[in-house]
Scaffold this motif. Structure first.
Motif, PDB file in Angstrom:
ATOM      1  N   PRO A  79       1.206  -0.999   0.156  1.00  0.00           N
ATOM      2  CA  PRO A  79       0.160  -0.018   0.376  1.00  0.00           C
ATOM      3  C   PRO A  79       1.078   1.751   0.273  1.00  0.00           C
ATOM      4  N   SER A  93      -8.734  -3.555   8.245  1.00  0.00           N
ATOM      5  CA  SER A  93      -9.166  -2.791   6.896  1.00  0.00           C
ATOM      6  C   SER A  93      -8.231  -2.023   7.291  1.00  0.00           C
ATOM      7  N   ARG A  96      -4.725  -2.209   4.698  1.00  0.00           N
ATOM      8  CA  ARG A  96      -5.097  -1.109   3.558  1.00  0.00           C
ATOM      9  C   ARG A  96      -4.125  -0.674   3.357  1.00  0.00           C
ATOM     10  N   THR A  97      -3.927   0.308   4.719  1.00  0.00           N
ATOM     11  CA  THR A  97      -2.584   1.590   4.590  1.00  0.00           C
ATOM     12  C   THR A  97      -1.624   1.197   5.199  1.00  0.00           C
TER      13      THR A  97
END
Length: 360
Positions: A79, A93, A96-97
């Motif tokens: 990411p 989640s 995701r970063t």
């Protein structure tokens, strides 16, 4: 004095030979301009020894990319260092970063697996790595014959009717040095007792991590986190070439601390550059960070190991609470933490670090 180019130098000797100290080493503030990282402020360090690293000012002042003489020490996740506006808190989640990087901070009120604790839904590894620094100060200056470079700032994790915690961080190094220092102060500026979990997700990748790389981490005991890790327990301290479909394994270490209170872990690749050798040393105070998790992930495409000193384990806040190990900050209370990450350049440096490892 500065150790550069094979000898020691005084300030006067160096500045007679250079118009600006940036000719020798520097720290400067920059801003990413493209993709999901657009707008992220960074501090870029070059020490002159070959060590270069980036502090992500808008990502909890985490340390991102790190290289030594062009060879990566840190693992950089796919990411990349995304802007904190892209943060997603629920479940897994956070991944995701997840930028990877040399140090990704997890906390301040939760770390580890998602959980529901005390009626609150908590995502993976908490919020702190997505909070921008306020009052960021990036600079350098001479202290007699040593030139110090630093980045300093403060992050606040707060919510109305809930926690109000601050993390004040200082990251620094010196001209000619191959060592990074990090010091944190966490303060409860609120008026209620607050859970406090703190984990330093230190992530190392290729070419430091490669087939034959070894972890040397003196411990009283090591145990696998789960049944999957149990299958690899016999080879937990050595690393394989990338394996298709490898499932992550975590191992819990009860680290041995030396007389000064510091525990140490080494990651060593003796075969690097035809036997020249490359490694890192990670030092931290065990009293403040009594837990140490080794994350072994030698999957093709996600080839990384994490060395993670912490005040908690990684199975979620609910489990730490149930097991009686969850820590709390009282109103006005502060905690201090420190890390020291050093490059081991060559077999002689590796052998010297091994001889300095704590003993039971």
């Amino acid at each position: 004095m500065a150790q550069l180019y094979g000898r020691e130098w005084t300030r006067d000797e160096l500045m007679r030979r250079a118009g600006l100290v940036t000719q020798l080493g520097s720290v400067r503030e920059v801003e990413l301009r493209d993709g999901v990282g657009r707008g992220v402020r960074c501090a870029e360090f070059e020490t002159g020894s070959g060590l270069a690293f980036t502090v992500l000012l808008d990502r909890g002042m985490d340390i991102g990319a790190c290289k030594f003489r062009g060879a990566a020490l840190a693992w950089e996740a796919s990411p990349g260092p995304a802007h904190p506006a892209y943060y997603e808190k629920d479940g897994l989640s956070w991944l995701r970063t997840f930028h990877g990087g040399l140090v990704c901070t997890c906390g301040l009120t939760t770390a580890g697996a998602p959980s529901i604790d005390d009626g609150e839904s908590l995502g993976l590894h908490g919020r702190i790595s997505h909070i921008p620094a306020a009052n960021a100060w990036v600079d350098g200056g001479w202290r007699e014959d040593a030139y110090e470079m630093w980045a300093r700032g403060r992050m606040r994790e707060a919510v109305v009717f809930g926690e109000n915690l601050t993390l004040t961080r200082r990251v620094w190094t010196h001209l000619g040095s191959s060592t990074i220092h990090l010091r944190d102060t966490v303060a409860n500026e609120g008026h209620q007792t607050t859970p406090h979990m703190m984990l330093y997700h230190c992530n190392f990748g290729f070419p430091l991590l490669d087939e034959g790389t070894e972890l040397l981490a003196p411990s009283y005991a090591v145990r696998p986190r789960d049944a999957v890790a149990a299958q690899g327990f016999g080879v937990h301290s050595t690393y394989e070439a990338p394996i298709e479909g490898y499932a992550e394994q975590c191992f819990y270490h009860d680290a041995i601390a030396s007389d000064d209170g510091y525990a140490m872990a080494l990651l060593v690749n003796r075969a690097f550059q035809s036997g020249q050798g490359l490694g890192i040393s990670l030092r931290y105070r065990k009293a403040e960070l009594p837990c140490f998790t080794q994350w072994k992930m030698v999957c093709a495409g996600t080839y990384v190991t994490g060395l993670e000193p912490a005040n908690c384990w990684v199975e979620g806040r609910d489990k730490d609470r149930a097991n009686g190990v969850l820590q709390f900050l009282e109103p006005g209370e502060t905690r201090e933490y420190s890390l020291e990450i050093s490059v081991l350049d060559g077999q002689t440096a590796i052998d010297a670090a091994i001889s300095a490892l704590p003993k039971a």
